[in-house]
Scaffold this motif. Structure first.
Motif, short mmCIF file in Angstrom:
data_model
loop_
_atom_site.label_atom_id
_atom_site.label_comp_id
_atom_site.label_asym_id
_atom_site.label_seq_id
_atom_site.Cartn_x
_atom_site.Cartn_y
_atom_site.Cartn_z
N SER A 42 -1.16 4.40 -1.52
CA SER A 42 -2.51 4.30 -0.98
C SER A 42 -2.68 5.24 0.22
O SER A 42 -1.78 5.39 1.05
CB SER A 42 -2.80 2.86 -0.55
N ALA A 43 -3.86 5.85 0.31
CA ALA A 43 -4.16 6.75 1.43
C ALA A 43 -4.52 5.96 2.69
O ALA A 43 -4.60 6.54 3.78
CB ALA A 43 -5.31 7.68 1.05
N ASN A 44 -4.74 4.67 2.54
CA ASN A 44 -5.19 3.84 3.66
C ASN A 44 -4.00 3.34 4.49
O ASN A 44 -3.90 2.16 4.82
CB ASN A 44 -6.00 2.67 3.11
N VAL A 45 -3.06 4.22 4.79
CA VAL A 45 -1.91 3.90 5.62
C VAL A 45 -1.67 5.08 6.57
O VAL A 45 -1.63 6.24 6.13
CB VAL A 45 -0.64 3.65 4.77
N ARG A 61 0.83 -1.21 0.00
CA ARG A 61 0.00 0.00 0.00
C ARG A 61 0.87 1.26 0.00
O ARG A 61 0.56 2.24 -0.68
CB ARG A 61 -0.93 0.00 1.22
N VAL A 62 1.95 1.22 0.77
CA VAL A 62 2.86 2.36 0.80
C VAL A 62 3.47 2.59 -0.57
O VAL A 62 3.53 3.73 -1.08
CB VAL A 62 3.98 2.14 1.86
N LEU A 63 3.93 1.51 -1.21
CA LEU A 63 4.54 1.63 -2.53
C LEU A 63 3.55 2.11 -3.58
O LEU A 63 3.93 2.77 -4.56
CB LEU A 63 5.13 0.27 -2.94
N ASN A 64 2.27 1.77 -3.40
CA ASN A 64 1.23 2.19 -4.34
C ASN A 64 0.74 3.61 -4.09
O ASN A 64 -0.04 4.15 -4.87
CB ASN A 64 0.01 1.25 -4.25
N ARG A 104 3.66 4.80 7.29
CA ARG A 104 4.23 5.11 5.98
C ARG A 104 5.68 5.56 6.12
O ARG A 104 6.55 5.12 5.35
CB ARG A 104 3.40 6.20 5.30
N LYS A 105 5.94 6.44 7.10
CA LYS A 105 7.30 6.94 7.30
C LYS A 105 8.25 5.80 7.68
O LYS A 105 9.39 5.73 7.20
CB LYS A 105 7.31 8.01 8.37
#
Length: 336
Positions: free
Chosen positions: A24-27, A19-22, A32-33
């Motif tokens: 995605s806002a759902n993180v 999700r982070v690589l994509n 993410r950091k």
């Protein structure tokens, strides 16, 4: 460095890294950091899998089995391929044989074709020596690995299996309760599933205060196609003076061989000898009387495996282990 290593170092799931690589806002920002810091620290460059399990997809799933001529494995291939096709995925099938090197080579070949995931059919892909399973761990760092009827605790590995232990224990206990005193157990594999079935048989005896006898636990080492060989094998056991009034088996082909032994020896089934198979395959209808057999819910397992796979590729959180209960289908080879 793989997406598996990133998830391990960041303490998050592979789906979260994806999700982070994509983007995605759902993180959560903190998560993410943490992931991005690891990626930057190690200079990680994502491949197609890491960039998005649903994005850049080849829409192709690799399937591995040891031997497609095996009735159980062939049926599993059919169910899985059919369900994947309904979900818009193509498949590549590899038959590995039973040796470790063949499994490794076939798996690496599938990975080189950039498949979106790999399905491994049968418990023989997970070996008793933990070091021999490193090839599965390595592959799981690249794509999701789906195991059918095997249990392996590893990140990005999803297991769908039948409780072979409980199913075999229950069938053995029912045979004991019907009056059988000496139950012969026939098996043909020391795989994870094979050992679980054997343990189920053993526990049923011990729970009835019946001592385990080595001579009543016999491994047939021939081919799954050699039903005549099974018949001869049971004959050889009988000629050694080993007495039995019941037979529980780990596969229907063993049970059919035992049925052929009974007919040739003029032993009446089920009044003098009760027999139970495993897998509830078409072979269960190929004897007279028809064979009682444990149904390990193969079709249901395959449907669930594909459901878990599609969910994983869609970045949904899916259960890493799903266990089904087997059920004894009673026919004419038993009297209970």
């Amino acid at each position: 460095m793989t997406i598996y290593d990133i998830s391990k170092k960041a303490g998050v799931s592979i789906a979260t890294v994806s999700r982070v690589l994509n983007g995605s806002a759902n993180v959560k920002p903190k998560t993410r950091k943490k992931v991005m810091d690891i990626i930057e620290q190690y200079g990680y460059k994502p491949n197609a899998f890491a960039r998005g399990l649903g994005l850049n997809s080849m829409k192709t799933i690799g399937i591995l089995c040891a031997d497609a001529s095996d009735l159980y494995l062939a049926k599993a291939i059919y169910y899985i391929e059919q369900n994947l096709r309904e979900n818009g995925y193509h498949t590549i099938l590899g038959c590995t044989g039973y040796e470790l090197e063949g499994k490794k080579e076939s798996l690496n070949l599938l990975l080189s074709q950039h498949v979106d995931a790999v399905v491994m059919i049968g418990s023989n892909f997970i070996l008793n020596n933990p070091e021999d399973n490193q090839y599965v761990r390595d592959a799981a760092g690249q794509v999701p690995i789906m195991l059918l009827n095997a249990d392996f605790d590893c990140n990005n590995v999803y297991c769908t299996l039948c409780d072979d232990y409980k199913a075999t224990q229950d069938a053995t206990e029912q045979m004991l309760s019907s009056g059988a005193n000496n139950i012969l157990y026939l098996y043909n594999s020391n795989s994870y599933s094979g050992l679980r079935k054997l343990a189920g048989y053993q526990n049923a005896l011990l729970s009835h205060d019946i001592p385990l006898k080595k001579e009543l636990m016999q491994c047939f080492k021939g081919s799954h196609e050699d039903i005549d060989g099974v018949k001869s094998f049971v004959e050889s056991i009988c000629k050694k003076g080993i007495k039995f009034d019941g037979i529980v088996t780990s596969d229907d082909f063993l049970a059919i061989g035992a049925m052929n032994f009974a007919r040739a020896s003029h032993v009446k089934v089920p009044s003098e000898l009760q027999i139970v198979g495993y897998n509830n395959s078409i072979l269960a209808h190929c004897s007279e009387p028809e064979l009682s057999s444990i149904d390990n819910r193969l079709e249901d397992m395959c449907i669930q495996l594909v459901k878990t796979l599609i969910g994983t590729l869609s970045q949904s959180e899916m259960p890493q282990k799903t266990i089904f209960s087997g059920e004894l289908v009673k026919r004419g080879s038993t009297s209970f």
